[in-house]
Design a protein around this motif. Structure first.
Motif: not given
Length: 170
Positions: A39-64
Motif C-alpha cells: 500500500l505504501l509503495a502504491l502511494v509513492v509510485l502513483q504520481p509517476y503514472f498518468e496512465n491509470d490503466k497500467k497502474f491499476i493492472i499492476m495493482l490488481l496483480v500485486f493486490g491479488i
C-alpha cells in the motif's frame, strides 16, 4: 518507470512476508514494524503514472498476490487498494508531490485500509475485533508507515533522476 515500479512493488511484497515472519505479529501482539508495505509503495509510485490503466493492472496483480499470500482473502485488499488509488488520485490532484504530502497520504491510506477492513470483517462477522484494537493497529503502524514511505520516496526519486525516467503515459 514501469520496471522500477514493478521492482518496488515486488520488494514491498516480499518485505511484507519477511517482516511478518521475523516479528510474527498478530492482532493481540502488535509490532511497530507492522505496515502494509504494498500500500505504501502504491502511494509513492502513483504520481509517476498518468496512465491509470497500467497502474491499476499492476495493482490488481500485486493486490491479488497480496490477498492470497498474506490476508487469506481473495479480493478484499485488492478492492481496498483500488479505492485508495482513487482517493490518492484526488489528493495528488489537489496537493503537491513532496515528502510531507506523500507521508500524509500514506498515513491516510493506511487508516482507510484498516477502517475498511475492520468494517468489512465486522459486518460479515468473519473475524471481528473491537474498536480499541483497531486503534491499536493503526497506532502501531504509524512509525513504519512513515519510515518505509520516506525510504521508498527517496529511492524512487534517486533512481528516476539517475536514469532519467519519465512519467508513464499511454
Amino acid at each position: 518507470m514501469i520496471i522500477l515500479s514493478v521492482f518496488v512493488f515486488l520488494i514491498s511484497f516480499l518485505f511484507q512476508g519477511l517482516i511478518s515472519n521475523i516479528h510474527n505479529y498478530t492482532i493481540i501482539h502488535l509490532s511497530i514494524f507492522s505496515a502494509i508495505y504494498l500500500l505504501l509503495a502504491l502511494v509513492v509510485l502513483q504520481p509517476y503514472f498518468e496512465n491509470d490503466k497500467k497502474f491499476i493492472i499492476m495493482l490488481l496483480v500485486f493486490g491479488i498476490l497480496f490477498d492470497i499470500t498474506y490476508t487469506n482473502t481473495f479480493v478484499l485488499s485488492t478492492c481496498i487498494f483500488i479505492i485508495i488509488f482513487y482517493l490518492n488520485k484526488f489528493l495528488n490532484f489537489i496537493f503537491p508531490y513532496n515528502l510531507f504530502t506523500v507521508n500524509m497520504f500514506a498515513l491516510i491510506s493506511m487508516i482507510v485500509y484498516h477502517v475498511i477492513t475492520f468494517i468489512f470483517l465486522t459486518v460479515f462477522k468473519f473475524d471481528s475485533y473491537g474498536f480499541l484494537t483497531l486503534l491499536k493497529i493503526i497506532m502501531s503502524n504509524i512509525i513504519m508507515t512513515i519510515t518505509y514511505t520516506t525510504i521508498v520516496y527517496y529511492i524512487v526519486i534517486f533512481i528516476s533522476k539517475k536514469f532519467n525516467l519519465k512519467v508513464v503515459k499511454d
